[in-house]
Design a protein around this motif. Structure first.
Motif, PDB file in Angstrom:
ATOM      1  N   LYS A  65       0.825  -1.199   0.000  1.00 23.35           N
ATOM      2  CA  LYS A  65       0.000   0.000   0.000  1.00 23.35           C
ATOM      3  C   LYS A  65       0.862   1.254   0.000  1.00 23.35           C
ATOM      4  CE  LYS A  65      -0.647   0.552   5.016  1.00 23.35           C
ATOM      5  NZ  LYS A  65      -0.340  -0.656   5.694  1.00 23.35           N
ATOM      6  N   LYS A  66       0.366   2.266  -0.663  1.00 23.58           N
ATOM      7  CA  LYS A  66       1.040   3.552  -0.664  1.00 23.58           C
ATOM      8  C   LYS A  66       0.743   4.262   0.647  1.00 23.58           C
ATOM      9  CE  LYS A  66       2.352   3.214  -4.987  1.00 23.58           C
ATOM     10  NZ  LYS A  66       3.739   3.179  -5.428  1.00 23.58           N
ATOM     11  N   TYR A  67       1.651   5.069   1.090  1.00 20.46           N
ATOM     12  CA  TYR A  67       1.482   5.727   2.380  1.00 20.46           C
ATOM     13  C   TYR A  67       1.508   7.227   2.173  1.00 20.46           C
ATOM     14  CZ  TYR A  67       1.870   6.385   7.346  1.00 20.46           C
ATOM     15  OH  TYR A  67       1.614   6.736   8.646  1.00 20.46           O
ATOM     16  N   ASP A  99      -8.345   5.842  -4.002  1.00 16.36           N
ATOM     17  CA  ASP A  99      -7.652   4.659  -4.499  1.00 16.36           C
ATOM     18  C   ASP A  99      -6.541   4.278  -3.531  1.00 16.36           C
ATOM     19  OD1 ASP A  99      -5.578   6.468  -4.914  1.00 16.36           O
ATOM     20  OD2 ASP A  99      -5.855   6.550  -7.086  1.00 16.36           O
ATOM     21  N   ASP A 100      -5.842   3.183  -3.835  1.00 15.46           N
ATOM     22  CA  ASP A 100      -4.818   2.677  -2.924  1.00 15.46           C
ATOM     23  C   ASP A 100      -3.691   3.682  -2.705  1.00 15.46           C
ATOM     24  OD1 ASP A 100      -6.241   0.352  -2.676  1.00 15.46           O
ATOM     25  OD2 ASP A 100      -5.016  -0.803  -4.078  1.00 15.46           O
ATOM     26  N   THR A 101      -3.394   4.490  -3.718  1.00 13.69           N
ATOM     27  CA  THR A 101      -2.306   5.462  -3.594  1.00 13.69           C
ATOM     28  C   THR A 101      -2.607   6.492  -2.516  1.00 13.69           C
ATOM     29  OG1 THR A 101      -1.793   5.217  -5.935  1.00 13.69           O
ATOM     30  CG2 THR A 101      -0.924   7.175  -4.834  1.00 13.69           C
ATOM     31  N   ASN A 102      -3.874   6.845  -2.364  1.00 18.18           N
ATOM     32  CA  ASN A 102      -4.271   7.877  -1.404  1.00 18.18           C
ATOM     33  C   ASN A 102      -4.999   7.312  -0.196  1.00 18.18           C
ATOM     34  OD1 ASN A 102      -3.679  10.653  -2.704  1.00 18.18           O
ATOM     35  ND2 ASN A 102      -4.544   9.450  -4.371  1.00 18.18           N
ATOM     36  N   ASN A 127      -7.848  -0.730   1.201  1.00 19.27           N
ATOM     37  CA  ASN A 127      -9.205  -0.708   0.673  1.00 19.27           C
ATOM     38  C   ASN A 127      -9.871  -2.074   0.691  1.00 19.27           C
ATOM     39  OD1 ASN A 127      -9.684   2.052   0.010  1.00 19.27           O
ATOM     40  ND2 ASN A 127      -8.252   1.870  -1.702  1.00 19.27           N
ATOM     41  N   ALA A 128      -9.080  -3.132   0.804  1.00 23.50           N
ATOM     42  CA  ALA A 128      -9.655  -4.476   0.871  1.00 23.50           C
ATOM     43  C   ALA A 128     -10.436  -4.689   2.160  1.00 23.50           C
ATOM     44  CB  ALA A 128      -8.555  -5.531   0.746  1.00 23.50           C
ATOM     45  N   ASN A 129     -10.156  -3.885   3.169  1.00 21.55           N
ATOM     46  CA  ASN A 129     -10.842  -4.009   4.451  1.00 21.55           C
ATOM     47  C   ASN A 129     -12.054  -3.087   4.455  1.00 21.55           C
ATOM     48  OD1 ASN A 129     -11.686  -4.164   7.112  1.00 21.55           O
ATOM     49  ND2 ASN A 129      -9.616  -4.111   7.948  1.00 21.55           N
ATOM     50  N   LYS A 130     -13.214  -3.654   4.238  1.00 23.25           N
ATOM     51  CA  LYS A 130     -14.446  -2.873   4.116  1.00 23.25           C
ATOM     52  C   LYS A 130     -15.026  -2.477   5.474  1.00 23.25           C
ATOM     53  CE  LYS A 130     -14.307  -3.022  -0.330  1.00 23.25           C
ATOM     54  NZ  LYS A 130     -13.880  -1.802  -1.066  1.00 23.25           N
ATOM     55  N   GLU A 131     -14.334  -2.817   6.571  1.00 27.60           N
ATOM     56  CA  GLU A 131     -14.731  -2.327   7.889  1.00 27.60           C
ATOM     57  C   GLU A 131     -14.165  -0.933   8.146  1.00 27.60           C
ATOM     58  OE1 GLU A 131     -16.071  -3.184  11.039  1.00 27.60           O
ATOM     59  OE2 GLU A 131     -17.037  -5.068  10.519  1.00 27.60           O
ATOM     60  N   ILE A 178      -6.017   5.203  10.500  1.00 25.33           N
ATOM     61  CA  ILE A 178      -4.667   5.761  10.477  1.00 25.33           C
ATOM     62  C   ILE A 178      -3.740   4.671   9.958  1.00 25.33           C
ATOM     63  CG2 ILE A 178      -2.788   6.733  11.843  1.00 25.33           C
ATOM     64  CD1 ILE A 178      -4.906   7.714  13.837  1.00 25.33           C
ATOM     65  N   PRO A 179      -3.232   4.822   8.737  1.00 24.69           N
ATOM     66  CA  PRO A 179      -2.402   3.764   8.165  1.00 24.69           C
ATOM     67  C   PRO A 179      -0.932   3.890   8.563  1.00 24.69           C
ATOM     68  CG  PRO A 179      -2.796   5.439   6.516  1.00 24.69           C
ATOM     69  CD  PRO A 179      -3.495   5.900   7.764  1.00 24.69           C
ATOM     70  N   TYR A 180      -0.298   2.743   8.700  1.00 22.25           N
ATOM     71  CA  TYR A 180       1.138   2.663   8.922  1.00 22.25           C
ATOM     72  C   TYR A 180       1.711   1.618   7.970  1.00 22.25           C
ATOM     73  CZ  TYR A 180       0.378   5.026  13.446  1.00 22.25           C
ATOM     74  OH  TYR A 180       0.042   5.926  14.428  1.00 22.25           O
ATOM     75  N   THR A 181       2.972   1.768   7.661  1.00 23.38           N
ATOM     76  CA  THR A 181       3.637   0.743   6.871  1.00 23.38           C
ATOM     77  C   THR A 181       5.046   0.540   7.405  1.00 23.38           C
ATOM     78  OG1 THR A 181       4.013  -0.049   4.620  1.00 23.38           O
ATOM     79  CG2 THR A 181       4.651   2.226   5.098  1.00 23.38           C
TER      80      THR A 181
END
Length: 510
Positions: free
Chosen positions: A2-4, A207-210, A278-282, A287-290
């Motif tokens: 995933k893009k961060y 989208d996944d980038t954002n 985005n695969a997680n529809k919950e 807050i994303p981390y990578t």
């Protein structure tokens, strides 16, 4: 992978990090930043991403997720976090009255105001330069994001401290030093205005980038929670609860999320916490981390309620969790033994085969977010997203509004609770669910997600529940008095001392 979205902020953050001090400082970060930085659309993008980073990550590697695990989860009846050593979170757990200089309380105040300063600066520059440099749609979206982030931070502040200074524009340190604490109602006016103005210009999804940017429905979820918090009983304190009847307003916002069709109630509890992006529809507000980026953008929040022997049992390096925060006996006993939430999210027994921590342990811990498959190169490099609001929460908040006559029917409430219990693998024959039963179910569903303290206050029974729990759990009498004043944290001591006479202390604190 995933893009961060925060990675684009690195150059901008070089200026920003230089300004992080343990005081309220609303001045622009530097002359380069405020006067010359905003020359291209990419400059605005970096500034926007830096504002996200401040709001969600704080100053450095400590962020919102860490904060709610310390100030909400540790404060609540979910954990009995006494310790043999002196830890900053011990005074939080023990309801000490001498915690005005506690570093965790200081962080909540300083990090939020640093983020507010960035949001104010971004809004100012979008107003003065944005029309020339950025197309109208992108500009409006950035304005909406900055408004959301400012509202997010102010809502966080009033839930911890009650009255706080209201600063809604770029302000010099001298001006800030003259700004006293505003009434909670005044701060709410800005929060609601920011969110209602932001929602029309926020995208419904990205989208996944954002991934990680706030959507229209993430903002609606926060606005609903604002209305619900305002509607809760006041306890006779000057806090975020105002005793208003805005349950119908909240229900409408939540129902908009439900009917959007973008979110799905997951059928497997564990997958909610192991599915990314985005695969997680919950995920409604996340807050994303990578990990493994070399940019210091991984998370470390799971170590707040962790314990070194447990991490060693997974074969991981030292995490710094030298003192455990055990789950309270009362809470653990409330689960059925076959509850999937208990099985997945709580480690009751774990063994370390060799090394410093060799042995078998039976100290129950929250491990919902401790996914070794998303561990990177150290304690600050976990690639695990933190869900601020998830779809199950939206549904259960709708049920709460229904029980306050805000919309929907009793049958809707029962159906939601039965849906949650079915996924947990326990008996699902609920009928005529009450508010007390709904909050008990929320406690099992959302443990270690930072909701419990806020749920207790919103239930209207925080003092009764906590004092009953204290009687059962606290045999060593480590926990101090839990009265209405303990429902707010003290105003940070460094702010009171910085400008003598400007700020008063919250009642009940030294």
């Amino acid at each position: 992978m995933k893009k961060y979205i925060y990675l684009a902020a690195n150059i901008f953050m070089l200026f920003a990090l230089a300004s992080c001090e343990d005081k309220l400082d609303q001045a622009p970060i530097s002359q380069l930043t405020s006067d010359n930085f905003y020359a291209t659309q990419n400059d605005f993008i970096q500034a926007r991403n830096a504002t996200y980073s401040y709001a969600f990550h704080g100053a450095g590697t400590y962020g919102y997720a860490n904060r709610v695990l310390n100030l909400s989860e540790t404060r609540s009846d979910n954990l009995y976090a006494t310790t043999q050593a002196s830890r900053d979170w011990e005074g939080i757990n023990n309801f000490a009255t001498s915690i005005a200089s506690n570093s965790l309380i200081k962080e909540a105040y300083v990090s939020n105001y640093n983020a507010i300063a960035k949001a104010n600066e971004l809004l100012e520059k979008l107003e003065s330069k944005g029309d020339v440099i950025i197309n109208t749609t992108e500009r409006n979206n950035m304005v909406a994001e900055a408004r959301f982030l400012r509202a997010f931070c102010y809502f966080d502040l009033i839930r911890w401290f009650g009255r706080v200074p209201l600063i809604d524009k770029v302000t010099s340190p001298q001006e800030a030093a003259k700004t006293g604490r505003s009434a909670v109602t005044t701060v709410y006016d800005l929060i609601i205005s920011d969110l209602t103005l932001a929602i029309p210009d926020l995208a419904p999804s990205y989208d996944d980038t954002n991934y990680g940017r706030v959507t229209k429905y993430g903002a609606k979820g926060l606005l609903a929670l604002v209305y619900m918090t305002r509607s809760s009983v006041t306890y006779g304190i000057d806090g975020a609860s105002l005793g208003l009847n805005e349950w119908a307003k909240a229900y409408k916002e939540l129902n908009d999320i439900k009917t959007s069709g973008l979110y799905v109630f997951g059928t497997d509890y564990a997958s909610i916490f192991t599915t990314e992006g985005n695969a997680n529809k919950e995920n409604v507000l996340t807050i994303p981390y990578t990990q493994n980026t070399g940019n210091n953008v991984g998370g470390n929040f799971m170590i707040e309620v962790g314990y070194e022997p447990y991490f060693a049992s997974l074969g991981l390096s030292q995490q710094g969790s030298l003192e455990a925060r055990p789950i309270s006996t009362e809470f653990l006993s409330s689960f059925d033994s076959n509850d999937n939430r208990r099985i997945f999210g709580i480690a009751e027994d774990y063994t370390v085969a060799s090394g410093t921590y060799k042995g078998t342990y039976n100290l129950p811990l929250f491990v919902k977010y401790a996914d070794a498959n998303r561990y990177g190169n150290g304690r600050q490099d976990w690639g695990v997203d933190f869900m601020v609001l998830r779809y199950t929460d939206i549904l259960m908040l709708m049920a709460e509004c229904t029980l306050h006559a805000g919309g929907g029917t009793q049958a809707d409430v029962d159906a939601i609770v039965n849906q949650v219990r079915t996924r947990a693998g326990i008996t699902a024959n609920a009928s005529n669910i009450t508010l007390d039963q709904l909050f008990a179910e929320r406690r099992k569903e959302f443990f270690s997600e930072g909701n419990r303290w806020f749920d207790l206050i919103r239930s209207g029974n925080a003092l009764t529940i906590m004092n009953t729990w204290k009687t059962v759990e606290d045999g060593s009498n480590s926990i101090g008095t839990i009265d209405k004043n303990a429902l707010l944290y003290p105003f940070p001591l460094q702010e009171i001392l910085a400008v003598p006479g400007l700020y008063d202390q919250n009642l009940g604190y030294d």
